[in-house]
Write an enzyme that holds these catalytic residues in place. Sequence first.
Site, PDB file in Angstrom:
ATOM      1  N   THR A   1     -10.008   2.262   5.533  1.00  0.00           N
ATOM      2  CA  THR A   1      -8.818   2.998   5.951  1.00  0.00           C
ATOM      3  C   THR A   1      -9.264   4.065   6.959  1.00  0.00           C
ATOM      4  O   THR A   1     -10.453   4.309   7.138  1.00  0.00           O
ATOM      5  CB  THR A   1      -8.139   3.680   4.742  1.00  0.00           C
ATOM      6  OG1 THR A   1      -8.860   4.861   4.409  1.00  0.00           O
ATOM      7  CG2 THR A   1      -8.068   2.771   3.531  1.00  0.00           C
ATOM      8  N   GLU A   2      -8.282   4.737   7.561  1.00  0.00           N
ATOM      9  CA  GLU A   2      -8.640   5.821   8.487  1.00  0.00           C
ATOM     10  C   GLU A   2      -9.441   6.915   7.767  1.00  0.00           C
ATOM     11  O   GLU A   2     -10.456   7.401   8.270  1.00  0.00           O
ATOM     12  CB  GLU A   2      -7.385   6.464   9.091  1.00  0.00           C
ATOM     13  CG  GLU A   2      -6.811   5.763  10.291  1.00  0.00           C
ATOM     14  CD  GLU A   2      -5.776   4.714   9.901  1.00  0.00           C
ATOM     15  OE1 GLU A   2      -5.469   4.594   8.691  1.00  0.00           O
ATOM     16  OE2 GLU A   2      -5.285   4.014  10.801  1.00  0.00           O
TER      17      GLU A   2
ATOM     18  N   ASP B   1      -3.213  11.674  -1.687  1.00  0.00           N
ATOM     19  CA  ASP B   1      -3.342  13.135  -1.699  1.00  0.00           C
ATOM     20  C   ASP B   1      -3.783  13.584  -3.089  1.00  0.00           C
ATOM     21  O   ASP B   1      -3.157  13.209  -4.089  1.00  0.00           O
ATOM     22  CB  ASP B   1      -2.005  13.779  -1.328  1.00  0.00           C
ATOM     23  CG  ASP B   1      -1.584  13.430   0.094  1.00  0.00           C
ATOM     24  OD1 ASP B   1      -2.462  13.380   0.977  1.00  0.00           O
ATOM     25  OD2 ASP B   1      -0.385  13.179   0.325  1.00  0.00           O
TER      26      ASP B   1
ATOM     27  N   ASP C   1     -12.334   9.259  -1.783  1.00  0.00           N
ATOM     28  CA  ASP C   1     -13.634   9.960  -1.714  1.00  0.00           C
ATOM     29  C   ASP C   1     -13.577  11.224  -2.590  1.00  0.00           C
ATOM     30  O   ASP C   1     -14.536  11.976  -2.627  1.00  0.00           O
ATOM     31  CB  ASP C   1     -13.964  10.368  -0.271  1.00  0.00           C
ATOM     32  CG  ASP C   1     -13.038  11.448   0.249  1.00  0.00           C
ATOM     33  OD1 ASP C   1     -11.823  11.399  -0.068  1.00  0.00           O
ATOM     34  OD2 ASP C   1     -13.505  12.361   0.947  1.00  0.00           O
TER      35      ASP C   1
ATOM     36  N   GLU D   1       5.155   4.469   3.663  1.00  0.00           N
ATOM     37  CA  GLU D   1       4.707   5.773   4.164  1.00  0.00           C
ATOM     38  C   GLU D   1       5.894   6.736   4.241  1.00  0.00           C
ATOM     39  O   GLU D   1       6.934   6.415   4.792  1.00  0.00           O
ATOM     40  CB  GLU D   1       4.050   5.596   5.539  1.00  0.00           C
ATOM     41  CG  GLU D   1       3.687   6.872   6.272  1.00  0.00           C
ATOM     42  CD  GLU D   1       2.833   7.841   5.446  1.00  0.00           C
ATOM     43  OE1 GLU D   1       1.826   7.424   4.884  1.00  0.00           O
ATOM     44  OE2 GLU D   1       3.219   9.026   5.364  1.00  0.00           O
TER      45      GLU D   1
ATOM     46  N   GLU E   1       0.870  -1.180   0.000  1.00  0.00           N
ATOM     47  CA  GLU E   1       0.000   0.000   0.000  1.00  0.00           C
ATOM     48  C   GLU E   1       0.903   1.225   0.000  1.00  0.00           C
ATOM     49  O   GLU E   1       1.750   1.383   0.886  1.00  0.00           O
ATOM     50  CB  GLU E   1      -0.901   0.033   1.228  1.00  0.00           C
ATOM     51  CG  GLU E   1      -1.857   1.221   1.197  1.00  0.00           C
ATOM     52  CD  GLU E   1      -2.649   1.424   2.488  1.00  0.00           C
ATOM     53  OE1 GLU E   1      -3.626   2.188   2.461  1.00  0.00           O
ATOM     54  OE2 GLU E   1      -2.271   0.835   3.524  1.00  0.00           O
TER      55      GLU E   1
ATOM     56  N   GLU F   1     -11.111   6.666   5.024  1.00  0.00           N
ATOM     57  CA  GLU F   1     -12.407   6.149   4.562  1.00  0.00           C
ATOM     58  C   GLU F   1     -13.435   6.216   5.684  1.00  0.00           C
ATOM     59  O   GLU F   1     -14.579   6.616   5.476  1.00  0.00           O
ATOM     60  CB  GLU F   1     -12.208   4.694   4.097  1.00  0.00           C
ATOM     61  CG  GLU F   1     -13.440   4.059   3.497  1.00  0.00           C
ATOM     62  CD  GLU F   1     -13.089   2.704   2.878  1.00  0.00           C
ATOM     63  OE1 GLU F   1     -11.894   2.330   2.833  1.00  0.00           O
ATOM     64  OE2 GLU F   1     -14.020   2.023   2.424  1.00  0.00           O
TER      65      GLU F   1
HETATM   66  N1  SAM Z   1      -4.071   5.629   3.046  1.00  0.00           N
HETATM   67  C1  SAM Z   1      -4.365   6.281   4.305  1.00  0.00           C
HETATM   68  C2  SAM Z   1      -5.858   6.353   4.530  1.00  0.00           C
HETATM   69  O1  SAM Z   1      -6.605   6.116   3.567  1.00  0.00           O
HETATM   70  O2  SAM Z   1      -6.266   6.606   5.658  1.00  0.00           O
HETATM   71  C3  SAM Z   1      -3.729   7.681   4.365  1.00  0.00           C
HETATM   72  C4  SAM Z   1      -4.255   8.676   3.381  1.00  0.00           C
HETATM   73  S1  SAM Z   1      -3.391  10.259   3.477  1.00  0.00           S
HETATM   74  C5  SAM Z   1      -4.451  11.340   2.626  1.00  0.00           C
HETATM   75  C6  SAM Z   1      -2.079  10.056   2.296  1.00  0.00           C
HETATM   76  C7  SAM Z   1      -0.844   9.419   2.886  1.00  0.00           C
HETATM   77  O3  SAM Z   1       0.088   9.191   1.829  1.00  0.00           O
HETATM   78  C8  SAM Z   1      -0.138  10.313   3.895  1.00  0.00           C
HETATM   79  O4  SAM Z   1       0.129   9.569   5.063  1.00  0.00           O
HETATM   80  C9  SAM Z   1       1.141  10.721   3.180  1.00  0.00           C
HETATM   81  O5  SAM Z   1       2.229  10.939   4.070  1.00  0.00           O
HETATM   82  C10 SAM Z   1       1.371   9.541   2.263  1.00  0.00           C
HETATM   83  N2  SAM Z   1       2.157   9.881   1.078  1.00  0.00           N
HETATM   84  C11 SAM Z   1       1.948  10.910   0.244  1.00  0.00           C
HETATM   85  N3  SAM Z   1       2.861  10.926  -0.741  1.00  0.00           N
HETATM   86  C12 SAM Z   1       3.677   9.866  -0.517  1.00  0.00           C
HETATM   87  C13 SAM Z   1       4.813   9.367  -1.190  1.00  0.00           C
HETATM   88  N4  SAM Z   1       5.314   9.966  -2.278  1.00  0.00           N
HETATM   89  N5  SAM Z   1       5.408   8.254  -0.694  1.00  0.00           N
HETATM   90  C14 SAM Z   1       4.917   7.641   0.411  1.00  0.00           C
HETATM   91  N6  SAM Z   1       3.832   8.085   1.089  1.00  0.00           N
HETATM   92  C15 SAM Z   1       3.220   9.187   0.635  1.00  0.00           C
END
Ligand code: SAM
Length: 213
Positions: A191-192, A118, A154, A69, A44, A194
């Site tokens: 996921t968190e 993101d 979403d 991450e 993931e 979600e």
């Molecule tokens: N997948 C989780 C969830 O659905 O609850 C977290 C979603 S959060 C919006 C996006 C996550 O992706 C963040 O924790 C961010 O640090 C990580 N992230 C963003 N760009 C990344 C990258 N280039 N490599 C690794 N992680 C990344």
Amino acid sequence: MRFRNKPWAGEKIRQYPQYVISEPETHKGKWHEVFGNANPLHIEVGTGKGRFITGMAAANPDINYLGVELHMGVLASALDRLIEAELPNVKLLNVNAAELLSYFAKNDISRLYLNFSDPWPKTRHEKRRLTYKSFLDLYEQILIDGGEIHFKTDNQGLFEYSLVSFSEYGMLLKNVSLDLHNSGFEGNIMTEYEEKFSGKGNRIYRCEVQYQS
Ligand code: SAM
């Protein structure tokens, strides 16, 4: 996601090398050695606080999981989950997805999950989206032939963008859902993000896409 400064996170991560892989480049092409078996490896990208990857590992003991991450403080929260869950088939990597080729060889990975990535809504930030064509190219170089990406979000704009990006890359679109939670899909692990955004009434979009050889 807000990133709180957690100065203790690095030290904590170093205390659990059995869960957070410290020198991932040394395992390139031989990740099965890390898990001690030849089971398929699913990763993931952007695993956040680890709810999904831990839940998947508990539900599928014959599959190995790696949560990738970027942010150490966030990863430390995922680590807490792993410590509690005590599962042999899930580990974490504190690396940037843009550098995955340093850590994985072709065929190392059977499936890749992108959950609530993101959105980077500004056009000038398009290249940062984890479904931009350069990332699709990168994933193809580490997945098995015919490997799949499973994607949830979403964010309607990111979903629409990603469907086009997958399609323009020549990937096969499968199981597209515009409302995952009312789609009859079984075995969904939330996921968190979600949980948070579906709780606010947001619809969850999901699709599976496959590389064509
Ligand atoms: N997948 C989780 C969830 O659905 O609850 C977290 C979603 S959060 C919006 C996006 C996550 O992706 C963040 O924790 C961010 O640090 C990580 N992230 C963003 N760009 C990344 C990258 N280039 N490599 C690794 N992680 C990344």
